[in-house]
Design a protein around this motif. Structure first.
Motif, PDB file in Angstrom:
ATOM      1  N   GLU A 173      44.398  51.988  46.710  1.00 44.10           N
ATOM      2  CA  GLU A 173      42.838  52.416  46.825  1.00 44.10           C
ATOM      3  C   GLU A 173      41.954  51.639  46.366  1.00 44.10           C
ATOM      4  O   GLU A 173      40.901  51.500  46.988  1.00 44.10           O
ATOM      5  CB  GLU A 173      43.093  53.805  45.703  1.00 44.10           C
ATOM      6  N   VAL A 174      42.179  50.875  45.357  1.00 47.03           N
ATOM      7  CA  VAL A 174      41.238  50.053  44.879  1.00 47.03           C
ATOM      8  C   VAL A 174      41.059  48.900  45.961  1.00 47.03           C
ATOM      9  O   VAL A 174      39.814  48.543  46.237  1.00 47.03           O
ATOM     10  CB  VAL A 174      41.393  49.351  43.485  1.00 47.03           C
ATOM     11  N   VAL A 202      48.729  42.978  40.549  1.00 47.56           N
ATOM     12  CA  VAL A 202      47.990  41.820  39.807  1.00 47.56           C
ATOM     13  C   VAL A 202      46.964  42.416  38.926  1.00 47.56           C
ATOM     14  O   VAL A 202      46.659  43.521  38.904  1.00 47.56           O
ATOM     15  CB  VAL A 202      46.938  40.940  40.905  1.00 47.56           C
ATOM     16  N   ASN A 203      46.791  41.529  37.568  1.00 49.19           N
ATOM     17  CA  ASN A 203      46.104  42.249  36.506  1.00 49.19           C
ATOM     18  C   ASN A 203      44.726  41.254  36.398  1.00 49.19           C
ATOM     19  O   ASN A 203      44.527  40.530  35.519  1.00 49.19           O
ATOM     20  CB  ASN A 203      46.940  42.283  35.137  1.00 49.19           C
ATOM     21  N   PRO A 204      43.565  41.963  36.940  1.00 43.94           N
ATOM     22  CA  PRO A 204      42.352  41.104  36.801  1.00 43.94           C
ATOM     23  C   PRO A 204      41.777  41.195  35.239  1.00 43.94           C
ATOM     24  O   PRO A 204      42.162  42.403  34.580  1.00 43.94           O
ATOM     25  CB  PRO A 204      41.491  41.751  37.814  1.00 43.94           C
ATOM     26  N   SER A 205      40.784  40.222  34.868  1.00 46.44           N
ATOM     27  CA  SER A 205      40.384  40.476  33.614  1.00 46.44           C
ATOM     28  C   SER A 205      39.049  41.367  33.819  1.00 46.44           C
ATOM     29  O   SER A 205      38.512  41.515  35.154  1.00 46.44           O
ATOM     30  CB  SER A 205      40.141  39.089  33.112  1.00 46.44           C
ATOM     31  N   ARG A 206      38.254  41.556  32.638  1.00 45.43           N
ATOM     32  CA  ARG A 206      37.107  42.158  32.631  1.00 45.43           C
ATOM     33  C   ARG A 206      36.247  41.247  33.451  1.00 45.43           C
ATOM     34  O   ARG A 206      35.309  41.769  34.135  1.00 45.43           O
ATOM     35  CB  ARG A 206      36.775  42.740  31.237  1.00 45.43           C
ATOM     36  N   GLU A 207      36.260  40.085  33.307  1.00 45.58           N
ATOM     37  CA  GLU A 207      35.234  39.185  33.809  1.00 45.58           C
ATOM     38  C   GLU A 207      35.333  39.171  35.092  1.00 45.58           C
ATOM     39  O   GLU A 207      34.267  38.737  35.809  1.00 45.58           O
ATOM     40  CB  GLU A 207      35.669  37.718  33.081  1.00 45.58           C
ATOM     41  N   VAL A 208      36.522  39.240  35.669  1.00 43.41           N
ATOM     42  CA  VAL A 208      36.747  39.177  37.303  1.00 43.41           C
ATOM     43  C   VAL A 208      36.237  40.142  37.772  1.00 43.41           C
ATOM     44  O   VAL A 208      35.496  40.486  38.774  1.00 43.41           O
ATOM     45  CB  VAL A 208      38.202  38.887  37.462  1.00 43.41           C
ATOM     46  N   LEU A 258      36.051  51.046  39.803  1.00 47.08           N
ATOM     47  CA  LEU A 258      36.636  49.651  39.912  1.00 47.08           C
ATOM     48  C   LEU A 258      37.351  49.406  38.463  1.00 47.08           C
ATOM     49  O   LEU A 258      38.415  49.024  38.470  1.00 47.08           O
ATOM     50  CB  LEU A 258      35.846  48.628  40.471  1.00 47.08           C
ATOM     51  N   PHE A 259      36.633  49.694  37.650  1.00 43.81           N
ATOM     52  CA  PHE A 259      37.186  49.245  36.240  1.00 43.81           C
ATOM     53  C   PHE A 259      38.232  50.226  35.573  1.00 43.81           C
ATOM     54  O   PHE A 259      39.197  49.643  35.210  1.00 43.81           O
ATOM     55  CB  PHE A 259      35.985  49.279  35.355  1.00 43.81           C
ATOM     56  N   THR A 260      38.171  51.498  35.935  1.00 34.48           N
ATOM     57  CA  THR A 260      38.984  52.405  35.179  1.00 34.48           C
ATOM     58  C   THR A 260      40.421  52.130  35.554  1.00 34.48           C
ATOM     59  O   THR A 260      41.482  52.274  34.786  1.00 34.48           O
ATOM     60  CB  THR A 260      38.693  53.896  35.620  1.00 34.48           C
ATOM     61  N   PRO A 261      40.921  52.139  36.706  1.00 38.63           N
ATOM     62  CA  PRO A 261      42.351  51.945  37.024  1.00 38.63           C
ATOM     63  C   PRO A 261      43.005  50.763  36.228  1.00 38.63           C
ATOM     64  O   PRO A 261      44.419  50.924  36.088  1.00 38.63           O
ATOM     65  CB  PRO A 261      42.456  51.616  38.286  1.00 38.63           C
ATOM     66  N   PHE A 262      42.287  49.709  35.848  1.00 40.71           N
ATOM     67  CA  PHE A 262      42.733  48.671  35.199  1.00 40.71           C
ATOM     68  C   PHE A 262      42.757  48.600  33.679  1.00 40.71           C
ATOM     69  O   PHE A 262      42.865  47.770  33.048  1.00 40.71           O
ATOM     70  CB  PHE A 262      42.047  47.312  35.610  1.00 40.71           C
TER      71      PHE A 262
END
Length: 274
Positions: free
Chosen positions: A10-11, A65-71, A89-93
């Motif tokens: 979805e993302v 993949v596990n993106p950082s907050r900065e990414v 965008l942020f919540t699923p990670f």
């Protein structure tokens, strides 16, 4: 497909859709084939976001993949996401979305109209660090000092701990000040690097021994509706119920509304108590 896999897909689709709607000229990029000005290539998003093309491609493809907050912050900036899209965008990670900004003058005007409609019940609007940004006539009648202070001094936490007029207004100042500070700390605890908050706290630690003692006690409390009493200049006391609201279209603001407290001589259904 697991829930996590479904979310990644979805993302990925969301990022691809936002990439395709971007206007190239907004980024100083030339038109693509056949004079096309809408849509960025994956490699262009990756370059603008300072991440690798392969890694961004995997993200769009829903790979694990596990993106950082900065990414994610960089992608949100490049794709010019609005606050709702950032949360999406942020919540699923597992990240909280960036704190919402105060908003436009149009939003503030909209809030002011709401506060005016609540009159004659006192009401005010606070931003994230408890700066008072709007209020109605009933609130200024209850607390005239709000008309006399400005800039960083028009902050509810600062006024509670440093303004003699507020201390005189509150017959239960000790309890109210402790409650306010515990609520402030609970609301702002995650904003460790907020310069405005740091400046406010540092100033109060220097100027108010009561604030310093309560700050060092590390009280944490969530907001609960309650009754509040205020002293009038004529010696009388008025009691309100204290409510807190958050606006869906202006989440950086919270509204404080005071409504008449129920008569203690009646039950909740209005019948006289025995």
């Amino acid at each position: 497909m697991t829930e996590a896999e479904a979310w990644r897909k979805e993302v990925g689709g969301f990022l691809a859709a936002r990439r395709r709607r971007a206007v190239r000229s907004d980024y100083g990029l030339p038109q693509a084939g056949r004079g096309k000005d809408v849509g960025l290539r994956r490699e262009e998003v990756a370059f603008l976001s300072a991440i690798s093309v392969t890694w961004y491609t995997w993200l769009e493809q829903g790979r694990k993949v596990n993106p950082s907050r900065e990414v994610l912050t960089s992608l949100a900036t490049v794709l010019r996401l609005d606050p709702a899209e950032e949360r999406y965008l942020f919540t699923p990670f597992g990240y909280a979305a960036p704190a919402p900004s105060l908003g436009t003058a149009e939003t503030t005007a909209h809030v002011q109209r709401l506060l005016d409609a609540i009159d004659p019940n006192p009401a005010l609007a606070l931003e994230g660090n408890w700066d008072i940004v709007a209020w109605n006539d009933a609130y200024s009648a209850l607390f005239p000092r709000v008309l006399e202070v400005s800039g960083p001094d028009r902050n509810l936490l600062r006024l509670v701990f440093t303004d003699p007029a507020v201390r005189a207004l509150l017959p239960d100042w000790d309890q109210t000040s402790a409650q306010f500070l515990a609520e402030f700390r609970a609301e702002t605890g995650s904003r460790i690097e907020d310069a405005r908050k740091a400046s406010l706290v540092a100033g109060l630690l220097q100027s108010s021994p009561e604030f310093r003692a309560q700050w060092e006690a590390h009280g944490i409390r969530g907001f609960t509706p309650r009754t509040r009493s205020f002293n009038h200049l004529d010696g009388s006391t008025v009691t309100y119920e204290h409510h807190q609201l958050t606006l869906a279209d202006a989440p950086a603001l919270k509204l404080i509304v005071y409504t008449p407290a129920p008569d203690p001589a009646t039950d909740d259904d209005g019948a006289a108590s025995r």
